[in-house]
Enzyme design. Structure first.
Site, PDB file in Angstrom:
ATOM      1  N   ASN A 147       0.800  -1.221   0.000  1.00  0.00           N
ATOM      2  CA  ASN A 147       0.000   0.000   0.000  1.00  0.00           C
ATOM      3  C   ASN A 147       0.834   1.272   0.000  1.00  0.00           C
ATOM      4  O   ASN A 147       0.350   2.324  -0.402  1.00  0.00           O
ATOM      5  CB  ASN A 147      -0.952   0.015   1.203  1.00  0.00           C
ATOM      6  CG  ASN A 147      -0.252  -0.281   2.514  1.00  0.00           C
ATOM      7  OD1 ASN A 147       0.503  -1.246   2.616  1.00  0.00           O
ATOM      8  ND2 ASN A 147      -0.487   0.538   3.522  1.00  0.00           N
ATOM      9  N   GLN A 175      -5.010  -3.618  -2.022  1.00  0.00           N
ATOM     10  CA  GLN A 175      -4.525  -2.597  -2.953  1.00  0.00           C
ATOM     11  C   GLN A 175      -4.532  -3.053  -4.407  1.00  0.00           C
ATOM     12  O   GLN A 175      -4.494  -2.223  -5.313  1.00  0.00           O
ATOM     13  CB  GLN A 175      -3.104  -2.145  -2.569  1.00  0.00           C
ATOM     14  CG  GLN A 175      -3.046  -1.328  -1.286  1.00  0.00           C
ATOM     15  CD  GLN A 175      -3.794   0.007  -1.374  1.00  0.00           C
ATOM     16  OE1 GLN A 175      -3.985   0.556  -2.449  1.00  0.00           O
ATOM     17  NE2 GLN A 175      -4.245   0.502  -0.226  1.00  0.00           N
ATOM     18  N   SER A 195     -11.283  -5.129  -0.368  1.00  0.00           N
ATOM     19  CA  SER A 195     -12.092  -4.074   0.223  1.00  0.00           C
ATOM     20  C   SER A 195     -12.807  -3.303  -0.869  1.00  0.00           C
ATOM     21  O   SER A 195     -12.287  -3.133  -1.969  1.00  0.00           O
ATOM     22  CB  SER A 195     -11.165  -3.149   1.014  1.00  0.00           C
ATOM     23  OG  SER A 195     -11.861  -1.991   1.401  1.00  0.00           O
ATOM     24  N   THR A 233     -26.471  -9.564  10.513  1.00  0.00           N
ATOM     25  CA  THR A 233     -27.341  -9.207   9.395  1.00  0.00           C
ATOM     26  C   THR A 233     -26.492  -8.622   8.271  1.00  0.00           C
ATOM     27  O   THR A 233     -25.671  -7.742   8.489  1.00  0.00           O
ATOM     28  CB  THR A 233     -28.398  -8.177   9.840  1.00  0.00           C
ATOM     29  OG1 THR A 233     -29.190  -8.761  10.864  1.00  0.00           O
ATOM     30  CG2 THR A 233     -29.292  -7.755   8.679  1.00  0.00           C
ATOM     31  N   CYS A 320      -3.829   4.600   6.043  1.00  0.00           N
ATOM     32  CA  CYS A 320      -4.798   3.621   6.532  1.00  0.00           C
ATOM     33  C   CYS A 320      -4.665   3.366   8.014  1.00  0.00           C
ATOM     34  O   CYS A 320      -5.285   2.476   8.556  1.00  0.00           O
ATOM     35  CB  CYS A 320      -4.659   2.315   5.771  1.00  0.00           C
ATOM     36  SG  CYS A 320      -5.244   2.508   4.107  1.00  0.00           S
TER      37      CYS A 320
END
Lengths: 381, 381
Positions: A147, A175, A195, A233, A320
């Site tokens: 990253n 990344q 992500s 959920t 991050c």
């Protein structure tokens, strides 16, 4: 208007992604675990996303586990695969904090971790990897692309080593996912973290690819959602948005990468003409959107602040993690002195960047570097 | 149009909540950990939400930890507070699966759990609680209000018992949060789980209240976000939506509860006039929006399906777990025979419900019950 050069930290949600999400907030809002018809819409939407994403990775539908993001995925891969019998993890010294902090935490609980060294460009040594394997090794966790400095690790060579030794192979692909091709089958990957918010999808949603047959101990237990591996959920709008973002990434990857490579290489050439400048990370096997440079005598934080004044948004090292002033562990690992590793500028390009952004940066940055160097009594020309 | 009676499973996102979220997807999209100005907007938005929510609970700002939802919050509370030295948890037999499955999982890892019995209305016995405490007890975890039968546990009496014995007290308040008043200080609560999507906020976001001074071991480690207790890039739009949902809940609670109570009581009276009908859970100390009834000789699943045909959405037992056909553990715990615990109908009212919905249900349900009873050869009038 501003110029955004921090796409490795996060990206804005694409307007088509948001559009795809909207119905699932207010109209198709049912709990996918319920039995009545409105809930089936949520269930179908999740299936559809899972389908798209699994195809993108060359995986099966039931190998995709939705999580709350890359950090959770890394934690699930590491914490979920280690045990008293197999109590050893091999990783690299330049992983994202989601992997490194988790390894540190596991060491505190009595587990063992080997941190592989990297060379001056950030590449791990496959021989050191092989030599680190013991009977107790549960998992090798090596990131696909770094990253901070963009180094793309030789993961297609790590997979077979792990397979041969009957060890699980996890890669943090946060990344690289959606930016360079990934084929979990061809690359012999057992576990892969990705992500959504790095690829123009929403924050709060990510995935762990879990190869069929791999048994993980869940870290979040409850109602048994996500094939029993991740309860809670389902974040339906998030999952829908992630699916749409992957669809767009898949469609645009080749074209986008050509553009990014051209902008990136132009900027790197420009920076290298500024005296006493160092490029961190390799030129080949580097993410198409990553630039990481040090300007001698320049503090990274100051540089980012002065760029911010000009509405140019960039980062020093990784964004991050929480705001801290420690030198980058990645730059230390590739051999920079601590004082130099404070001075890095990371630019990560994205689909919003135009040649106009680049021109603005080329005009602004040398002036700021010059100014900061003049203010630094320790800097000698 | 449909009539939605499953607000305990999930709720649609309120239009003002969605409106508050929208800018954080596309324009104020920065990573809150970054240093430049666009990221400060995200950081401020998180602060603002944290502030609102902490005031609502009578907590401090730095006691609110955002998570991906109620299930994660429960896991963090339980897994985060148990240790080799303090290896015992006391909970009830009618907790949500997020607590019960986690307890079962912890037992597999060598920890000890006491499951308190409940009486025929679902209330725990405070004497049994006190008698279960040992030197090894780390945590008492008792839900505020039950998700199936609406029983509101005497948590304001549990807190002081725990405090006196130097034990942490966690309450799963997913069903009560935003619906009935909670004051963490007055109630001596150390840890409290809440979820956004049960109160017209988005899915994928929840919180754990962690009283100042309580030390938790994180279950998701990484960049150190959320005061080091929950790492991962913050779900900014989710947090903003949750904050707005809490703001609205706080404003509307009293008025809304009056309406719900009136609709609920009307429906309960109506149902009780149908022969061979049983109300599960108490009449007093019951969530204002919860109804849970059994109709002798009627299968819950069939009932839900036939209601669905009429565009009436309700649930049998809990909808928060994956589709399974096990009898409800809650109804078993309050003494129902397995065959009866299959036959329950849960209606959970919400702000969309009107007297028109109630009239439709009153017209439809008796016909369906009658039909299902006629089809059941075992049912005797």
């Amino acid at each position: 208007m501003y110029s955004y050069f921090d796409n490795a930290a996060t990206t804005p949600v694409d307007k088509d992604v948001l559009k795809a999400m909207l119905p699932y907030f207010t109209s198709s809002f049912g709990n996918p675990s319920s039995l009545y018809s409105i809930s089936l819409e949520s269930k179908k939407a999740i299936d559809n996303s899972r389908n798209k994403i699994s195809q993108f990775l060359n995986a099966s539908k039931d190998e995709i586990i939705f999580t709350s993001g890359g950090t959770e995925s890394d934690n699930l891969a590491l914490r979920g695969s280690i045990s008293k019998q197999k109590n050893h993890i091999i990783t690299s010294s330049i992983e994202h904090p989601a992997v490194l902090s988790t390894c540190k935490d596991l060491e505190k609980s009595g587990y063992f971790v080997t941190y592989l060294k990297v060379d001056s460009e950030g590449f791990i040594d496959l021989n050191q990897l092989e030599n680190s394997i013991t009977e107790k090794t549960a998992l090798v966790s090596i990131m696909h692309a770094n990253n901070e400095i963009g180094t793309i690790e030789p993961i297609e060579e790590i997979g077979p080593i792990c397979r041969k030794n009957n060890i699980l192979f996890h890669t943090d692909a946060v990344q690289s996912f959606g930016k360079i091709p990934i084929d979990v089958k061809k690359m012999n990957i057992d576990l892969l973290s990705a992500s959504s918010h790095k690829i123009y999808g929403p924050k709060g949603i990510g995935l762990l690819y879990v190869r069929k047959g791999v048994m993980l101990n869940p870290i979040i237990t409850g109602g048994g959602q996500e094939f029993g591996i991740r309860s809670g959920t389902e974040n339906v709008p998030g999952i829908v948005g992630f699916g749409k973002a992957v669809e767009l990434a898949s469609k645009n990857m080749n074209k986008e990468n050509k553009k990014l490579l051209s902008l990136r290489n132009r900027l790197i050439s420009f920076f290298m003409k500024i005296p006493h400048t160092r490029l961190n990370g390799p030129m080949k096997k580097r993410l198409p959107n990553n630039i990481n440079v040090c300007f001698d005598g320049v503090e990274g934080e100051a540089l980012v602040m002065l760029l911010d004044n000009e509405r140019i948004f960039a980062s020093t090292g990784s964004a991050c993690s929480t705001r801290n002033l420690n030198p980058s562990h990645v730059l230390k690992a590739i051999g920079l002195k601590p004082e130099d590793s404070h001075g890095s500028l990371r630019l990560s390009l994205g689909n919003s960047n135009t040649t106009k952004d680049i021109e603005k940066l080329e005009k602004t940055l040398p002036i700021i570097v010059e100014k900061l160097r003049r203010m630094n009594p320790l800097y000698e020309k």
